[in-house]
Design a protein around this motif. Structure first.
Motif, PDB file in Angstrom:
ATOM      1  N   PRO A   4       0.829  -1.206   0.000  1.00 45.88           N
ATOM      2  CA  PRO A   4       0.000   0.000   0.000  1.00 45.88           C
ATOM      3  C   PRO A   4       0.871   1.268   0.000  1.00 45.88           C
ATOM      4  CG  PRO A   4      -0.626  -1.482   1.795  1.00 45.88           C
ATOM      5  CD  PRO A   4       0.617  -2.038   1.171  1.00 45.88           C
ATOM      6  N   LEU A   5       0.353   2.287  -0.651  1.00 43.58           N
ATOM      7  CA  LEU A   5       1.045   3.570  -0.650  1.00 43.58           C
ATOM      8  C   LEU A   5       1.039   4.148   0.766  1.00 43.58           C
ATOM      9  CD1 LEU A   5       2.320   5.638  -2.548  1.00 43.58           C
ATOM     10  CD2 LEU A   5       0.034   6.562  -2.974  1.00 43.58           C
ATOM     11  N   VAL A   6      -0.122   4.064   1.404  1.00 37.28           N
ATOM     12  CA  VAL A   6      -0.271   4.534   2.781  1.00 37.28           C
ATOM     13  C   VAL A   6      -1.227   3.593   3.510  1.00 37.28           C
ATOM     14  CG1 VAL A   6      -1.042   6.420   4.279  1.00 37.28           C
ATOM     15  CG2 VAL A   6      -0.059   6.956   2.044  1.00 37.28           C
ATOM     16  N   VAL A   7      -0.887   3.267   4.760  1.00 40.58           N
ATOM     17  CA  VAL A   7      -1.790   2.505   5.624  1.00 40.58           C
ATOM     18  C   VAL A   7      -2.282   3.450   6.720  1.00 40.58           C
ATOM     19  CG1 VAL A   7      -2.038   0.503   7.144  1.00 40.58           C
ATOM     20  CG2 VAL A   7      -0.429   0.408   5.226  1.00 40.58           C
ATOM     21  N   LEU A   8      -3.596   3.478   6.926  1.00 43.23           N
ATOM     22  CA  LEU A   8      -4.165   4.339   7.969  1.00 43.23           C
ATOM     23  C   LEU A   8      -4.559   3.490   9.178  1.00 43.23           C
ATOM     24  CD1 LEU A   8      -6.523   6.624   5.838  1.00 43.23           C
ATOM     25  CD2 LEU A   8      -4.255   7.187   6.732  1.00 43.23           C
ATOM     26  N   VAL A   9      -4.084   3.888  10.348  1.00 45.84           N
ATOM     27  CA  VAL A   9      -4.490   3.229  11.586  1.00 45.84           C
ATOM     28  C   VAL A   9      -5.034   4.292  12.537  1.00 45.84           C
ATOM     29  CG1 VAL A   9      -2.746   1.402  11.357  1.00 45.84           C
ATOM     30  CG2 VAL A   9      -2.218   3.430  12.734  1.00 45.84           C
ATOM     31  N   GLY A  10      -5.720   3.824  13.588  1.00 45.68           N
ATOM     32  CA  GLY A  10      -6.274   4.751  14.564  1.00 45.68           C
ATOM     33  C   GLY A  10      -7.599   4.209  15.042  1.00 45.68           C
ATOM     34  N   PRO A  11      -8.136   4.832  16.094  1.00 49.13           N
ATOM     35  CA  PRO A  11      -9.343   4.304  16.718  1.00 49.13           C
ATOM     36  C   PRO A  11     -10.581   4.447  15.850  1.00 49.13           C
ATOM     37  CG  PRO A  11      -8.772   6.425  17.651  1.00 49.13           C
ATOM     38  CD  PRO A  11      -7.634   6.045  16.751  1.00 49.13           C
ATOM     39  N   MET A  12     -11.589   3.679  16.195  1.00 51.27           N
ATOM     40  CA  MET A  12     -12.845   3.744  15.441  1.00 51.27           C
ATOM     41  C   MET A  12     -13.428   5.154  15.492  1.00 51.27           C
ATOM     42  SD  MET A  12     -15.000   1.299  17.977  1.00 51.27           S
ATOM     43  CE  MET A  12     -13.815   0.552  19.058  1.00 51.27           C
ATOM     44  N   VAL A  14     -12.389   7.735  13.916  1.00 51.36           N
ATOM     45  CA  VAL A  14     -11.444   8.838  13.724  1.00 51.36           C
ATOM     46  C   VAL A  14     -11.477   9.371  12.285  1.00 51.36           C
ATOM     47  CG1 VAL A  14      -9.357   7.533  13.109  1.00 51.36           C
ATOM     48  CG2 VAL A  14      -9.150   9.633  14.453  1.00 51.36           C
ATOM     49  N   GLY A  15     -12.057   8.558  11.382  1.00 49.84           N
ATOM     50  CA  GLY A  15     -12.192   9.032  10.003  1.00 49.84           C
ATOM     51  C   GLY A  15     -11.273   8.334   9.023  1.00 49.84           C
ATOM     52  N   LYS A  16     -10.825   7.134   9.362  1.00 47.83           N
ATOM     53  CA  LYS A  16      -9.894   6.420   8.467  1.00 47.83           C
ATOM     54  C   LYS A  16     -10.506   6.212   7.081  1.00 47.83           C
ATOM     55  CE  LYS A  16      -9.778   3.326  11.429  1.00 47.83           C
ATOM     56  NZ  LYS A  16      -9.974   2.721  12.654  1.00 47.83           N
ATOM     57  N   SER A  17     -11.803   5.821   7.048  1.00 46.35           N
ATOM     58  CA  SER A  17     -12.423   5.551   5.740  1.00 46.35           C
ATOM     59  C   SER A  17     -12.642   6.845   4.959  1.00 46.35           C
ATOM     60  CB  SER A  17     -13.759   4.829   5.907  1.00 46.35           C
ATOM     61  OG  SER A  17     -13.556   3.652   6.626  1.00 46.35           O
ATOM     62  N   THR A  18     -13.165   7.859   5.633  1.00 44.90           N
ATOM     63  CA  THR A  18     -13.429   9.130   4.947  1.00 44.90           C
ATOM     64  C   THR A  18     -12.140   9.759   4.442  1.00 44.90           C
ATOM     65  OG1 THR A  18     -15.222   9.438   6.511  1.00 44.90           O
ATOM     66  CG2 THR A  18     -14.602  11.359   5.217  1.00 44.90           C
ATOM     67  N   VAL A  19     -11.162   9.850   5.331  1.00 46.05           N
ATOM     68  CA  VAL A  19      -9.882  10.457   4.944  1.00 46.05           C
ATOM     69  C   VAL A  19      -9.180   9.578   3.915  1.00 46.05           C
ATOM     70  CG1 VAL A  19      -7.584  11.077   5.806  1.00 46.05           C
ATOM     71  CG2 VAL A  19      -9.619  11.696   7.124  1.00 46.05           C
ATOM     72  N   HIS A  73      -2.750  -4.923  -1.899  1.00 48.04           N
ATOM     73  CA  HIS A  73      -3.270  -3.600  -2.259  1.00 48.04           C
ATOM     74  C   HIS A  73      -2.147  -2.583  -2.433  1.00 48.04           C
ATOM     75  CE1 HIS A  73      -6.228  -0.508  -2.648  1.00 48.04           C
ATOM     76  NE2 HIS A  73      -5.727   0.177  -1.655  1.00 48.04           N
ATOM     77  N   ASP A  74      -2.254  -1.769  -3.492  1.00 41.84           N
ATOM     78  CA  ASP A  74      -1.177  -0.796  -3.696  1.00 41.84           C
ATOM     79  C   ASP A  74      -1.649   0.653  -3.543  1.00 41.84           C
ATOM     80  OD1 ASP A  74      -2.662  -0.604  -5.960  1.00 41.84           O
ATOM     81  OD2 ASP A  74      -1.097  -1.334  -7.328  1.00 41.84           O
ATOM     82  N   GLY A  75      -2.875   0.848  -3.043  1.00 40.04           N
ATOM     83  CA  GLY A  75      -3.374   2.212  -2.847  1.00 40.04           C
ATOM     84  C   GLY A  75      -3.373   2.596  -1.370  1.00 40.04           C
ATOM     85  N   ILE A  76      -4.484   3.218  -0.940  1.00 40.65           N
ATOM     86  CA  ILE A  76      -4.631   3.591   0.472  1.00 40.65           C
ATOM     87  C   ILE A  76      -5.377   2.461   1.178  1.00 40.65           C
ATOM     88  CG2 ILE A  76      -5.513   5.320   2.088  1.00 40.65           C
ATOM     89  CD1 ILE A  76      -3.545   6.487   0.048  1.00 40.65           C
ATOM     90  N   LEU A  77      -4.846   2.045   2.313  1.00 41.09           N
ATOM     91  CA  LEU A  77      -5.463   0.946   3.059  1.00 41.09           C
ATOM     92  C   LEU A  77      -5.808   1.403   4.473  1.00 41.09           C
ATOM     93  CD1 LEU A  77      -6.177  -2.106   3.218  1.00 41.09           C
ATOM     94  CD2 LEU A  77      -3.860  -2.465   4.094  1.00 41.09           C
ATOM     95  N   ALA A  78      -7.103   1.301   4.833  1.00 41.52           N
ATOM     96  CA  ALA A  78      -7.526   1.626   6.198  1.00 41.52           C
ATOM     97  C   ALA A  78      -7.705   0.327   6.979  1.00 41.52           C
ATOM     98  CB  ALA A  78      -8.842   2.405   6.175  1.00 41.52           C
ATOM     99  N   LEU A  79      -7.123   0.261   8.178  1.00 46.29           N
ATOM    100  CA  LEU A  79      -7.271  -0.929   9.024  1.00 46.29           C
ATOM    101  C   LEU A  79      -8.309  -0.678  10.105  1.00 46.29           C
ATOM    102  CD1 LEU A  79      -3.570  -2.046   9.738  1.00 46.29           C
ATOM    103  CD2 LEU A  79      -4.956  -2.368   7.677  1.00 46.29           C
ATOM    104  N   GLY A  80      -9.034  -1.723  10.517  1.00 46.08           N
ATOM    105  CA  GLY A  80      -9.947  -1.605  11.658  1.00 46.08           C
ATOM    106  C   GLY A  80      -9.157  -1.162  12.891  1.00 46.08           C
TER     107      GLY A  80
END
Ligand code: S3P
Length: 171
Positions: A4-12, A14-19, A73-80
């Motif tokens: 992935p280009l970027v992996v997003l982590v953080g609490p539920m 916080v906006g991982k999917s939207t961002v 995945h090679d794009g943006i990946l949001a983790l639970g």
């Protein structure tokens, strides 16, 4: 094998999917969310999986989908929000560009307050939030290559801050 280009982590909440979706659009890449992968594969909601099989069964499914998505995945990946609880997952994240989206408790209660779709916050959200974050904050920090505070910021502002922190240019 891609990464992935970027992996997003953080609490539920916080906006991982939207961002994540915003970032994907701006960078001209795809967006993927491991919670959505689990729901699609299992054909039922996360809340139903928790109720039917319990949290540890959910964590096993989550671990598998996170590892698959990191390899595919090679794009943006949001983790639970709880994906970083797993030690092997944290080790695997070591080779990636990981952004921790953070927020304080008041912002969290505002955003997730009475959301029954989030089984971990169903009762007494403020206290549960504090406990969750006490257990997890250091894990988010451990895997992060950049930390972006989201309090009082719009998704666009958070996305911009993430791009700045990573020094990524738009497509
Ligand atoms: C969880 C976060 C949720 C989802 C599940 C458990 C957690 O994902 O995976 O309800 O343990 O923090 P989001 O962070 O996408 O809401």
């Amino acid at each position: 094998m891609s990464a992935p280009l970027v992996v997003l982590v953080g609490p539920m909440g916080v906006g991982k999917s939207t961002v994540g979706q915003l970032l994907a659009e701006r960078l001209g890449v795809g967006f993927r969310d491991t919670d959505e992968d689990i729901v699609a594969e299992q054909g039922r909601s996360i809340a139903d999986i928790f109720v039917d099989e319990g949290e540890s069964a959910f964590r096993a499914l989550e671990k598998r989908s996170v590892h698959t998505a990191l390899a595919e995945h090679d794009g943006i990946l949001a983790l639970g929000g709880g994906a970083i609880l797993d030690e092997e997952t944290r080790a695997l994240l070591g080779g990636h560009r990981v952004v921790y989206l953070s927020m304080d408790v008041e912002e969290a209660v505002k955003r997730t307050g009475l959301n029954v779709a989030r089984p971990l916050l169903a009762v007494n959200p403020r206290r549960q939030w504090r406990e969750l974050m006490e257990a997890r904050r250091h894990l988010y920090e451990e895997v992060a290559t950049a930390v972006v505070a989201t309090d009082g910021r719009s998704p666009e502002e958070v996305g911009q801050a993430a791009l700045d922190a990573l020094e990524l240019k738009e497509a």
